[in-house]
Design a protein around this motif. Structure first.
Motif, short mmCIF file in Angstrom:
data_model
loop_
_atom_site.label_atom_id
_atom_site.label_comp_id
_atom_site.label_asym_id
_atom_site.label_seq_id
_atom_site.Cartn_x
_atom_site.Cartn_y
_atom_site.Cartn_z
N ALA A 117 0.87 -1.18 0.00
CA ALA A 117 0.00 0.00 0.00
C ALA A 117 0.90 1.23 0.00
N ILE A 118 0.73 2.09 -1.00
CA ILE A 118 1.49 3.34 -1.05
C ILE A 118 0.46 4.46 -1.02
N ILE A 119 0.52 5.24 0.05
CA ILE A 119 -0.49 6.24 0.34
C ILE A 119 0.22 7.56 0.62
N SER A 120 -0.32 8.66 0.09
CA SER A 120 0.20 9.97 0.48
C SER A 120 -0.86 10.70 1.28
N LEU A 121 -0.38 11.47 2.25
CA LEU A 121 -1.25 12.19 3.18
C LEU A 121 -0.81 13.63 3.29
N ASN A 122 -1.76 14.52 3.61
CA ASN A 122 -1.34 15.86 3.98
C ASN A 122 -0.98 15.85 5.46
N LEU A 123 -0.56 16.98 5.99
CA LEU A 123 -0.09 17.02 7.38
C LEU A 123 -1.21 16.84 8.40
N GLU A 124 -2.44 16.98 7.96
CA GLU A 124 -3.58 16.74 8.85
C GLU A 124 -3.98 15.27 8.88
N LEU A 173 -4.50 11.56 0.38
CA LEU A 173 -4.49 12.27 -0.90
C LEU A 173 -4.41 11.30 -2.07
N THR A 174 -3.57 10.27 -1.95
CA THR A 174 -3.45 9.27 -3.01
C THR A 174 -3.47 7.89 -2.40
N TRP A 175 -3.92 6.90 -3.20
CA TRP A 175 -4.19 5.54 -2.71
C TRP A 175 -3.96 4.62 -3.89
N ASN A 176 -2.96 3.76 -3.83
CA ASN A 176 -2.64 2.92 -4.99
C ASN A 176 -3.40 1.59 -4.97
N GLY A 177 -3.18 0.77 -6.00
CA GLY A 177 -3.83 -0.54 -6.11
C GLY A 177 -3.46 -1.47 -4.97
N GLY A 178 -2.23 -1.38 -4.48
CA GLY A 178 -1.81 -2.20 -3.34
C GLY A 178 -2.62 -1.86 -2.09
N GLY A 226 -8.98 -3.03 1.27
CA GLY A 226 -10.34 -3.28 0.80
C GLY A 226 -11.12 -2.06 0.36
N TYR A 227 -10.59 -0.87 0.56
CA TYR A 227 -11.26 0.35 0.11
C TYR A 227 -10.76 0.72 -1.28
N SER A 228 -11.64 1.18 -2.15
CA SER A 228 -11.22 1.69 -3.45
C SER A 228 -10.55 3.05 -3.23
N THR A 256 -9.73 8.22 -0.66
CA THR A 256 -9.20 9.56 -0.88
C THR A 256 -10.12 10.60 -0.23
N GLY A 257 -9.51 11.49 0.54
CA GLY A 257 -10.27 12.52 1.24
C GLY A 257 -10.64 12.13 2.67
N GLN A 258 -10.46 10.86 3.02
CA GLN A 258 -10.76 10.37 4.37
C GLN A 258 -9.53 10.56 5.27
N SER A 259 -9.77 10.51 6.57
CA SER A 259 -8.68 10.55 7.53
C SER A 259 -7.99 9.19 7.55
N ILE A 260 -6.69 9.19 7.79
CA ILE A 260 -5.94 7.94 7.90
C ILE A 260 -6.43 7.13 9.11
N LEU A 261 -7.13 7.78 10.04
CA LEU A 261 -7.69 7.07 11.19
C LEU A 261 -8.71 6.03 10.75
N LEU A 262 -9.17 6.12 9.52
CA LEU A 262 -10.06 5.11 8.94
C LEU A 262 -9.48 3.71 9.10
#
Length: 176
Positions: A38-45, A49-54, A60-62, A67-73
């Protein structure tokens, strides 16, 4: 001046460097998208911001759902303070490597992951975001646990064998 008094100008630019950079960026995007991690980019909050196929395969989330959700998800309730602590460390430009923790999938299944978190810096060296690479290590954790259980069972077997041997010796002395 051209024929009939028309001014003709020509501009020729070498776009080789721009084409090379575009090729490198598209190649890097293909590597990120095809990664099993899983390769994910986040803002400082902590907003995704980005979510790859991994990430889609592991969590399990598309990309559209995440995208746009908190990493706390992805954090189980008992580990909700972990992400803000890690984000604080990254804001100070410290990388976090091979941090093993628990995350939850869309179906609420808990999984073991190994995280590598890196600050993303702008041209001035200021931290503007976070790059997160997560590897699902659930299978290897389960194998480690099975191995530990097998070792415990072997130790119990050896102990029981020793007790039985000692008991047989005592029984032989008593019968003799």
């Amino acid at each position: 001046d051209g024929p009939d008094g028309i001014l003709v100008t020509a501009a020729i630019r070498d776009i080789t460097e721009r084409k090379r950079r575009e090729y490198e960026l598209s190649r890097m995007a293909a590597v990120v998208e095809s990664s099993h991690d899983a390769i994910i980019s986040l803002n400082l909050e902590g907003t995704i911001l980005t979510w790859n196929g991994g990430a889609e395969r592991i969590f399990g989330y598309s990309a559209q759902e995440a995208t746009g959700q908190s990493i706390l998800l992805l954090s189980p309730p008992d580990r909700s303070s972990e992400s803000p602590t890690l984000m604080g460390k990254l804001q100070r430009a410290d990388a976090v490597e091979n941090f093993e923790t628990i995350r939850v999938r869309k179906d609420r299944t808990r999984i073991h992951v190994a995280l590598t978190l890196s600050p993303i810096k702008d041209a001035g060296g200021h931290v503007v975001g976070v790059s997160s690479v997560a590897r699902d290590v659930t299978a290897s954790k389960e194998m480690e646990e099975m191995f530990r259980q097998a070792q415990k069972m072997e130790a119990i077997g050896q102990l029981a064998g020793g007790v039985a041997h000692d008991f047989n010796n005592l029984l032989g002395v008593i019968l003799g």
